[in-house]
Design a protein around this motif. Structure first.
Motif, PDB file in Angstrom:
ATOM      1  N   THR A  82       0.820  -1.220   0.000  1.00 18.88           N
ATOM      2  CA  THR A  82       0.000   0.000   0.000  1.00 18.88           C
ATOM      3  C   THR A  82       0.847   1.261   0.000  1.00 18.88           C
ATOM      4  OG1 THR A  82      -0.134   0.128   2.434  1.00 18.88           O
ATOM      5  CG2 THR A  82      -1.776  -1.247   1.299  1.00 18.88           C
ATOM      6  N   LEU A  83       2.157   1.127   0.169  1.00 21.17           N
ATOM      7  CA  LEU A  83       3.028   2.304   0.206  1.00 21.17           C
ATOM      8  C   LEU A  83       3.154   2.911  -1.193  1.00 21.17           C
ATOM      9  CD1 LEU A  83       5.931   0.928   2.449  1.00 21.17           C
ATOM     10  CD2 LEU A  83       4.108   2.502   3.155  1.00 21.17           C
ATOM     11  N   THR A  84       3.319   4.232  -1.222  1.00 21.61           N
ATOM     12  CA  THR A  84       3.580   4.932  -2.482  1.00 21.61           C
ATOM     13  C   THR A  84       4.778   5.850  -2.282  1.00 21.61           C
ATOM     14  OG1 THR A  84       2.230   6.902  -2.023  1.00 21.61           O
ATOM     15  CG2 THR A  84       1.089   4.948  -2.901  1.00 21.61           C
ATOM     16  N   THR A  85       5.296   6.383  -3.374  1.00 16.57           N
ATOM     17  CA  THR A  85       6.452   7.280  -3.260  1.00 16.57           C
ATOM     18  C   THR A  85       6.109   8.537  -2.466  1.00 16.57           C
ATOM     19  OG1 THR A  85       5.898   8.221  -5.428  1.00 16.57           O
ATOM     20  CG2 THR A  85       7.562   6.468  -5.366  1.00 16.57           C
ATOM     21  N   ALA A  86       4.833   8.833  -2.301  1.00 13.99           N
ATOM     22  CA  ALA A  86       4.441   9.983  -1.478  1.00 13.99           C
ATOM     23  C   ALA A  86       4.805   9.768  -0.014  1.00 13.99           C
ATOM     24  CB  ALA A  86       2.938  10.235  -1.613  1.00 13.99           C
ATOM     25  N   ASP A  87       5.040   8.504   0.375  1.00 11.46           N
ATOM     26  CA  ASP A  87       5.421   8.199   1.761  1.00 11.46           C
ATOM     27  C   ASP A  87       6.896   8.463   2.033  1.00 11.46           C
ATOM     28  OD1 ASP A  87       2.867   7.112   2.762  1.00 11.46           O
ATOM     29  OD2 ASP A  87       3.209   5.553   1.252  1.00 11.46           O
ATOM     30  N   VAL A  88       7.663   8.784   0.985  1.00 13.06           N
ATOM     31  CA  VAL A  88       9.091   9.078   1.129  1.00 13.06           C
ATOM     32  C   VAL A  88       9.274  10.572   1.334  1.00 13.06           C
ATOM     33  CG1 VAL A  88      11.302   9.056  -0.078  1.00 13.06           C
ATOM     34  CG2 VAL A  88       9.776   7.085  -0.242  1.00 13.06           C
ATOM     35  N   TRP A  89      10.115  10.945   2.294  1.00 14.99           N
ATOM     36  CA  TRP A  89      10.294  12.363   2.632  1.00 14.99           C
ATOM     37  C   TRP A  89      11.101  13.123   1.593  1.00 14.99           C
ATOM     38  CZ3 TRP A  89      12.109  11.179   8.312  1.00 14.99           C
ATOM     39  CH2 TRP A  89      11.020  10.704   9.050  1.00 14.99           C
ATOM     40  N   SER A  90      12.098  12.473   1.003  1.00 12.37           N
ATOM     41  CA  SER A  90      13.046  13.160   0.126  1.00 12.37           C
ATOM     42  C   SER A  90      12.516  13.262  -1.306  1.00 12.37           C
ATOM     43  CB  SER A  90      14.380  12.409   0.117  1.00 12.37           C
ATOM     44  OG  SER A  90      15.183  12.812  -0.964  1.00 12.37           O
ATOM     45  N   ASP A 134      11.337  -1.543 -13.299  1.00 10.83           N
ATOM     46  CA  ASP A 134      11.086  -2.762 -12.523  1.00 10.83           C
ATOM     47  C   ASP A 134      10.274  -2.379 -11.288  1.00 10.83           C
ATOM     48  OD1 ASP A 134      11.224  -5.026 -10.848  1.00 10.83           O
ATOM     49  OD2 ASP A 134      13.162  -5.627 -11.665  1.00 10.83           O
ATOM     50  N   ALA A 135       8.970  -2.569 -11.356  1.00 17.17           N
ATOM     51  CA  ALA A 135       8.084  -2.138 -10.269  1.00 17.17           C
ATOM     52  C   ALA A 135       8.393  -2.870  -8.966  1.00 17.17           C
ATOM     53  CB  ALA A 135       6.629  -2.361 -10.670  1.00 17.17           C
ATOM     54  N   ARG A 136       8.776  -4.141  -9.069  1.00 19.90           N
ATOM     55  CA  ARG A 136       9.050  -4.906  -7.855  1.00 19.90           C
ATOM     56  C   ARG A 136      10.277  -4.371  -7.128  1.00 19.90           C
ATOM     57  NH1 ARG A 136      12.278  -9.344  -6.760  1.00 19.90           N
ATOM     58  NH2 ARG A 136      11.647 -10.550  -4.925  1.00 19.90           N
ATOM     59  N   ARG A 137      11.354  -4.093  -7.873  1.00 20.61           N
ATOM     60  CA  ARG A 137      12.552  -3.563  -7.223  1.00 20.61           C
ATOM     61  C   ARG A 137      12.278  -2.200  -6.600  1.00 20.61           C
ATOM     62  NH1 ARG A 137      15.547  -7.649  -6.169  1.00 20.61           N
ATOM     63  NH2 ARG A 137      17.302  -6.265  -5.768  1.00 20.61           N
ATOM     64  N   ALA A 138      11.498  -1.385  -7.286  1.00 22.40           N
ATOM     65  CA  ALA A 138      11.150  -0.073  -6.740  1.00 22.40           C
ATOM     66  C   ALA A 138      10.373  -0.224  -5.443  1.00 22.40           C
ATOM     67  CB  ALA A 138      10.335   0.711  -7.763  1.00 22.40           C
ATOM     68  N   ALA A 139       9.450  -1.199  -5.387  1.00 19.33           N
ATOM     69  CA  ALA A 139       8.661  -1.416  -4.171  1.00 19.33           C
ATOM     70  C   ALA A 139       9.539  -1.871  -3.013  1.00 19.33           C
ATOM     71  CB  ALA A 139       7.572  -2.447  -4.445  1.00 19.33           C
TER      72      ALA A 139
END
Length: 395
Positions: A276-284, A298-303
């Motif tokens: 359920t995490l998205t890049t919006a959860d990253v501060w930087s 590669d969506a899996r590696r990014a996740a």
């Protein structure tokens, strides 16, 4: 060059061990240990930082999610006299030779051992588990001796960190196990005897760095140096490389270690919650853009790396919540599907977002190290980045 088996550093062949000269250098630097009464390592691994803190004369605490690594760390910095341990290990061996009730804690262990060797290892485990006169510390020494013996007589390839079956030891007997136990016990006691007699306490908790209860109290944190080498962003092989040991310790009854990996920071088996995490959860913002670029390839590696950095945000938030005085991180750089992931830079951004300011940044080339095997879409770093941060009183 430091000796390969100095003190108890070579007690166990844990993968990707932190080079001990780095914490030794940091702990010998007056500006870094000024006002420090406690060293805390929330990703303690096999205990390199804790042992170096003991040698420097500073009390320490470590937290480790992998139960095998936590055991190694506790034995590595044990406070008890060695003499009793040597006697107890001899007694365990003698009792195991008489025992006829092997304990096999995992249904998967049979495929990794010759039948006689499996039975002998199980008899050692029965004795260790049931011996009423073993102290908790001596029982841990005996369990570590057992898993080291199990490594030695397994039908695995010793050149590969994760278990891979070969014909090595395919005909191993009980006598081979007794001989291996004796060799491991002698080597372990010799290493423990190298430790200075008088050392400050070091405690190792099996737990999660994201759990605030694992951290020093606010009062302790005011004089605490967090010194750690965090796990890689895709460090599942830390767990997989110790899967046989986890089986003997009772942590992998079916041979699978996914449940241990799910609790690890740097996991590749992601949970439904992780999804359920998205890049919006990253501060930087810069890390957010990099992860989005990786995701297009590669969506899996990014996740996996998204989950890793969100976990790191949670862990280092505990540092700020408790008020840890100073942070020293030793990190590497990874290549992920063709993109360079500067872990040191992105962890620094997390720490700085929490109100710490960087006071030192150096790069140390790796000339020799026990590395994980190369993995698809990511390889270990050829250099360590060392960054030191001080809490900003105005933040």
């Amino acid at each position: 060059m430091l000796p390969a088996n100095e003190y108890t550093h070579g007690l166990y062949p844990y993968p990707a061990r932190l080079l001990r000269h780095i914490p030794r250098f940091l702990l010998a630097t007056d500006a870094i240990v000024d006002g420090v009464d406690l060293v805390f390592d929330p990703f303690v691994g096999s205990g390199t930082v804790l042992l170096e803190a003991q040698l420097r004369g500073i009390a320490s605490i470590g937290v480790e999610q992998n139960p095998v690594a936590a055991l190694v760390s506790r034995v590595k910095v044990r406070a008890e006299e060695v003499g009793d341990a040597e006697t107890r290990l001899d007694e365990v061996l003698a009792a195991a030779k008489r025992c006829r009730r092997p304990t096999i804690p995992s249904t998967a262990l049979g495929r990794w051992y010759a039948p006689q060797a499996l039975s002998a290892l199980g008899r050692l485990l029965t004795v260790i588990s049931e011996a009423a006169d073993l102290s908790a510390a001596d029982r841990e020494v005996a369990m570590l001796c057992l898993v080291l013996t199990a490594r030695r007589v397994a039908t695995t390839d010793p050149r590969i960190p994760v278990p891979v079956r070969t014909q090595r030891n395919a005909a191993a007997t009980a006598s081979d196990v007794w001989e291996a136990w004796g060799a491991e016990a002698t080597a372990m006691v010799a290493k423990l005897e190298r430790l200075p007699r008088r050392r400050p306490p070091a405690h190792v908790w099996t737990g999660d760095a994201r759990d605030l209860d694992m951290w020093p109290s606010p009062e302790e944190a005011r004089t605490t140096l967090l010194l750690s080498s965090p796990p890689y962003g895709a460090a599942q092989k830390y767990v997989r490389s110790t899967s046989l040991e986890a089986g003997w310790l009772g942590h992998a009854p079916t041979g699978r270690t996914v449940h241990i990996e799910h609790g690890n920071i740097g996991r590749e088996h992601l949970s439904a919650k992780d999804a359920t995490l998205t890049t919006a959860d990253v501060w930087s913002p810069s890390l957010r853009g990099l992860l989005e670029g990786i995701g297009r390839k590669d969506a899996r590696r990014a996740a996996i790396y998204l989950t890793y950095f969100v976990d790191m945000q949670a862990a280092f938030t505990n540092a700020r919540t408790t008020g840890v005085k100073r942070i020293a991180l030793v990190t590497g750089t990874n290549s992920v599907v063709g993109s360079t992931l500067h872990t040191s830079q992105h962890l620094a951004e997390i720490v700085q977002c929490l109100g710490y300011q960087r006071t030192l940044s150096v790069r140390d080339p790796i000339r020799g190290r026990t590395l994980l095997t190369a993995r698809r879409n990511g390889t270990p770093s050829p250099a360590e980045h060392i960054d030191v941060f001080e809490v900003n009183p105005d933040a």
